[in-house]
Enzyme design. Structure first.
Site, PDB file in Angstrom:
ATOM      1  N   GLY A   1       0.711  -1.140  -0.121  1.00  0.00           N
ATOM      2  CA  GLY A   1       0.087  -0.047   0.033  1.00  0.00           C
ATOM      3  C   GLY A   1       0.902   1.307   0.220  1.00  0.00           C
TER       4      GLY A   1
ATOM      5  N   ASP B   1      -4.677 -12.607   3.163  1.00  0.00           N
ATOM      6  CA  ASP B   1      -5.418 -11.732   3.706  1.00  0.00           C
ATOM      7  C   ASP B   1      -5.291 -11.819   5.398  1.00  0.00           C
ATOM      8  OD1 ASP B   1      -9.221 -11.484   3.824  1.00  0.00           O
ATOM      9  OD2 ASP B   1      -7.381 -10.565   5.157  1.00  0.00           O
TER      10      ASP B   1
ATOM     11  N   LYS C   1      -9.455   2.236   4.594  1.00  0.00           N
ATOM     12  CA  LYS C   1      -9.339   3.546   5.057  1.00  0.00           C
ATOM     13  C   LYS C   1     -10.245   4.822   4.444  1.00  0.00           C
ATOM     14  CE  LYS C   1      -6.023   5.219   2.161  1.00  0.00           C
ATOM     15  NZ  LYS C   1      -5.475   6.626   1.869  1.00  0.00           N
TER      16      LYS C   1
ATOM     17  N   SER D   1      -5.005   7.216  13.114  1.00  0.00           N
ATOM     18  CA  SER D   1      -5.440   8.164  12.291  1.00  0.00           C
ATOM     19  C   SER D   1      -5.801   9.349  13.317  1.00  0.00           C
ATOM     20  CB  SER D   1      -6.342   8.066  11.490  1.00  0.00           C
ATOM     21  OG  SER D   1      -7.018   8.938  10.760  1.00  0.00           O
TER      22      SER D   1
ATOM     23  N   TYR E   1     -14.885   4.120   9.893  1.00  0.00           N
ATOM     24  CA  TYR E   1     -13.447   4.256   9.731  1.00  0.00           C
ATOM     25  C   TYR E   1     -12.711   4.665  11.094  1.00  0.00           C
ATOM     26  CZ  TYR E   1      -8.875   5.888   8.705  1.00  0.00           C
ATOM     27  OH  TYR E   1      -7.678   6.267   8.832  1.00  0.00           O
TER      28      TYR E   1
ATOM     29  N   LYS F   1     -10.681   2.524  14.074  1.00  0.00           N
ATOM     30  CA  LYS F   1      -9.289   2.983  14.652  1.00  0.00           C
ATOM     31  C   LYS F   1      -9.363   3.134  16.241  1.00  0.00           C
ATOM     32  CE  LYS F   1      -7.096   3.006  10.881  1.00  0.00           C
ATOM     33  NZ  LYS F   1      -5.661   2.049  10.564  1.00  0.00           N
TER      34      LYS F   1
ATOM     35  N   ARG G   1      -6.399  21.485   6.936  1.00  0.00           N
ATOM     36  CA  ARG G   1      -5.983  20.020   7.276  1.00  0.00           C
ATOM     37  C   ARG G   1      -4.363  20.290   7.781  1.00  0.00           C
ATOM     38  NH1 ARG G   1     -10.233  19.468   8.006  1.00  0.00           N
ATOM     39  NH2 ARG G   1     -11.902  18.028   7.043  1.00  0.00           N
TER      40      ARG G   1
HETATM   41  C1  WQD Z   1      -8.950  16.880   2.698  1.00  0.00           C
HETATM   42  C2  WQD Z   1      -9.693  18.346   2.475  1.00  0.00           C
HETATM   43  C3  WQD Z   1     -12.067  17.921   1.837  1.00  0.00           C
HETATM   44  C4  WQD Z   1     -11.535  16.219  -2.161  1.00  0.00           C
HETATM   45  C5  WQD Z   1      -9.303  11.399   5.457  1.00  0.00           C
HETATM   46  C6  WQD Z   1      -9.215  10.664   6.597  1.00  0.00           C
HETATM   47  C7  WQD Z   1      -7.877  10.515   7.175  1.00  0.00           C
HETATM   48  C8  WQD Z   1      -7.027  10.200   6.160  1.00  0.00           C
HETATM   49  C9  WQD Z   1      -6.864  10.920   4.989  1.00  0.00           C
HETATM   50  C10 WQD Z   1      -6.680   7.599   6.006  1.00  0.00           C
HETATM   51  C11 WQD Z   1     -11.403  18.145   2.979  1.00  0.00           C
HETATM   52  C12 WQD Z   1     -11.264  18.468   1.038  1.00  0.00           C
HETATM   53  C13 WQD Z   1     -11.119  16.774  -0.940  1.00  0.00           C
HETATM   54  C14 WQD Z   1     -11.894  17.182  -3.209  1.00  0.00           C
HETATM   55  C15 WQD Z   1     -12.220  18.755  -1.684  1.00  0.00           C
HETATM   56  N1  WQD Z   1      -7.387   8.506   5.798  1.00  0.00           N
HETATM   57  N2  WQD Z   1     -11.472  18.035  -0.654  1.00  0.00           N
HETATM   58  N3  WQD Z   1     -12.201  18.269  -2.808  1.00  0.00           N
HETATM   59  O1  WQD Z   1     -11.027  13.969   4.789  1.00  0.00           O
HETATM   60  O2  WQD Z   1      -8.994  15.202   5.943  1.00  0.00           O
HETATM   61  O3  WQD Z   1      -9.052  12.865   5.700  1.00  0.00           O
HETATM   62  O4  WQD Z   1      -8.160  11.135   4.530  1.00  0.00           O
HETATM   63  O5  WQD Z   1      -5.409   7.458   6.356  1.00  0.00           O
HETATM   64  O6  WQD Z   1      -8.106   9.430   8.265  1.00  0.00           O
HETATM   65  O7  WQD Z   1     -10.071  11.154   7.602  1.00  0.00           O
HETATM   66  O8  WQD Z   1      -8.664  13.951   3.750  1.00  0.00           O
HETATM   67  O9  WQD Z   1      -7.978  14.487   1.308  1.00  0.00           O
HETATM   68  O10 WQD Z   1     -10.090  13.591   1.644  1.00  0.00           O
HETATM   69  O11 WQD Z   1      -9.747  15.844   2.638  1.00  0.00           O
HETATM   70  O12 WQD Z   1     -12.261  20.184  -1.298  1.00  0.00           O
HETATM   71  O13 WQD Z   1     -12.156  16.807  -4.455  1.00  0.00           O
HETATM   72  O14 WQD Z   1     -10.097  18.399   1.067  1.00  0.00           O
HETATM   73  O15 WQD Z   1     -13.468  18.512   1.822  1.00  0.00           O
HETATM   74  O16 WQD Z   1     -11.742  19.383   3.592  1.00  0.00           O
HETATM   75  P1  WQD Z   1      -9.617  14.152   4.996  1.00  0.00           P
HETATM   76  P2  WQD Z   1      -9.495  14.474   1.971  1.00  0.00           P
END
Ligand code: WQD
Length: 341
Positions: A12, A61, A88, A128, A153, A157, A235
């Site tokens: 991965g 698996d 995830k 996470s 999800y 965790k 973020r």
């Molecule tokens: C980031 C920001 C979206 C796509 C999640 C999980 C976290 C980890 C990473 C596993 C948000 C915005 C996104 C798009 C957008 N997962 N966005 N347009 O949701 O912070 O975290 O994924 O390890 O545990 O919670 O990450 O990259 O999905 O989104 O505006 O087409 O980008 O709304 O604000 P997120 P993300």
């Protein structure tokens, strides 16, 4: 004598970058266990291209206890496990919660049982920042209590962290680190390894890169009416190679017995919150063109802002982020062009 480490989910995104870092540290031999249901065995040839080392992946698996335990019978010298193998995707977990509980808890169960049965001493768990739920007080440190999980999800965790804490009470021969990632992004600086996302990815950076390369005609900024400096979500993005480095330093910390408690928790974040619009701006500078995006409605389940206080990891693991947002975008863009070439 090198320690032998098993990496579950080694084919991965974060798993493969961690394997590269473990090899490059010169301290560890590595095997991977990955069914490749959400990755590809071809990743191991990319790892070999970068490191010159052939890493064996057992196409198993981790939920299949008999097959998983067989790997230990063939590798009795495994002293540590880095456990990545889990589903995830936030949105998918809302649509198919039982698949998430069965897989993410089932793999955790078998990993912990294997540690006990085969005397594996060290465990690193891929957790996470999602375990914090909606956050009032920022930045988030490890004393911040877990909030209400926003999705199954995140809930898996939280439960897995509890399973590890409980098992260590019973199995005194083990030690563990729980690593809470914020938003891992980017690719290996060579551009030869990165995240293999579906044509319609969920996460921000793969979407941005697909728009930049033309795989996707347009993207949407999910919400610009949040209470943040520019209205879009904030973020804590950090380079996948910084995350990988943290796993090497985490395994060193356990192997050298530098811990004060047998199970410690570390946030892995840059401490630098960036908004969606700021990420788009950084991407446009790197790809050298305007990206086609529209401002749209909020995405259900998103929280306005979260970023880390990673002081503990800095001070105790000696871990610091080496890459900035430009490095993240440059490596992601290099990888996007490599996979579309
Ligand atoms: C980031 C920001 C979206 C796509 C999640 C999980 C976290 C980890 C990473 C596993 C948000 C915005 C996104 C798009 C957008 N997962 N966005 N347009 O949701 O912070 O975290 O994924 O390890 O545990 O919670 O990450 O990259 O999905 O989104 O505006 O087409 O980008 O709304 O604000 P997120 P993300």
């Amino acid at each position: 004598m090198k320690q032998k480490i098993m990496v579950t989910g080694g084919c991965g995104y974060i798993g493969s970058h961690t394997i590269i870092a473990l090899i490059e540290s010169g301290k560890y031999d590595v095997i991977s266990v990955d069914s490749c249901v959400r990755s590809t065995p071809e990743t191991m040839s990319r790892v070999e291209k970068i490191t010159g080392v052939k890493v064996k992946n057992y196409p198993v698996d981790v939920c299949d206890k008999a097959a998983f335990f067989k790997v230990f019978e063939e590798n009795p010298d495994v002293t540590g496990i880095i456990h990545f193998a889990a589903y995830k995707a936030v949105g998918e977990s809302v649509e198919q919660p039982l698949m998430y509980y069965r897989n993410n808890l089932g793999t955790m169960m078998n990993v912990l049982e294997a540690c006990e049965k085969f005397g594996v001493k060290h465990l690193l768990f891929s957790s996470s920042a999602a375990v914090y739920g909606d956050i009032e007080k920022l930045p988030v440190n490890e004393q911040t209590p877990m909030g209400l999980a926003n999705c199954p999800y995140a809930h898996t965790k939280q439960i897995c962290e509890g399973m590890i804490q409980s098992e260590l009470e019973a199995n005194k021969a083990m030690d563990a680190l729980i690593l809470r990632y914020f938003n891992p992004v980017g690719a290996h600086p060579t551009g030869l390894n990165g995240e293999l996302s579906p044509d319609k990815p969920n996460n921000l950076i793969p979407v941005i890169m697909h728009v930049a390369s033309g795989v996707l005609p347009q993207m949407t900024v999910f919400g610009t009416d949040y209470n943040t400096r520019d209205g879009s979500c904030i973020r804590d993005y950090l380079h996948v190679c910084d995350i990988a480095d943290a796993h090497v330093k985490g395994m060193d910390y356990l192997v050298e017995g530098r811990y004060s408690k047998r199970c410690e928790i570390f946030n892995l974040g840059s401490g630098n919150g960036l908004s969606v619009l700021e990420m788009l701006d950084a991407a446009e500078k790197v790809v050298g063109k305007k990206l086609n995006y529209v401002l749209g409605d909020r995405r259900p389940g998103d929280i306005p802002a979260i970023y880390a206080d990673s002081t503990r990891a800095n001070e105790l693991l000696g871990w610091h982020c080496r890459y900035d947002v430009t490095d993240m975008m440059e490596s992601a863009w290099k990888w996007e062009r490599f996979i579309n070439s």
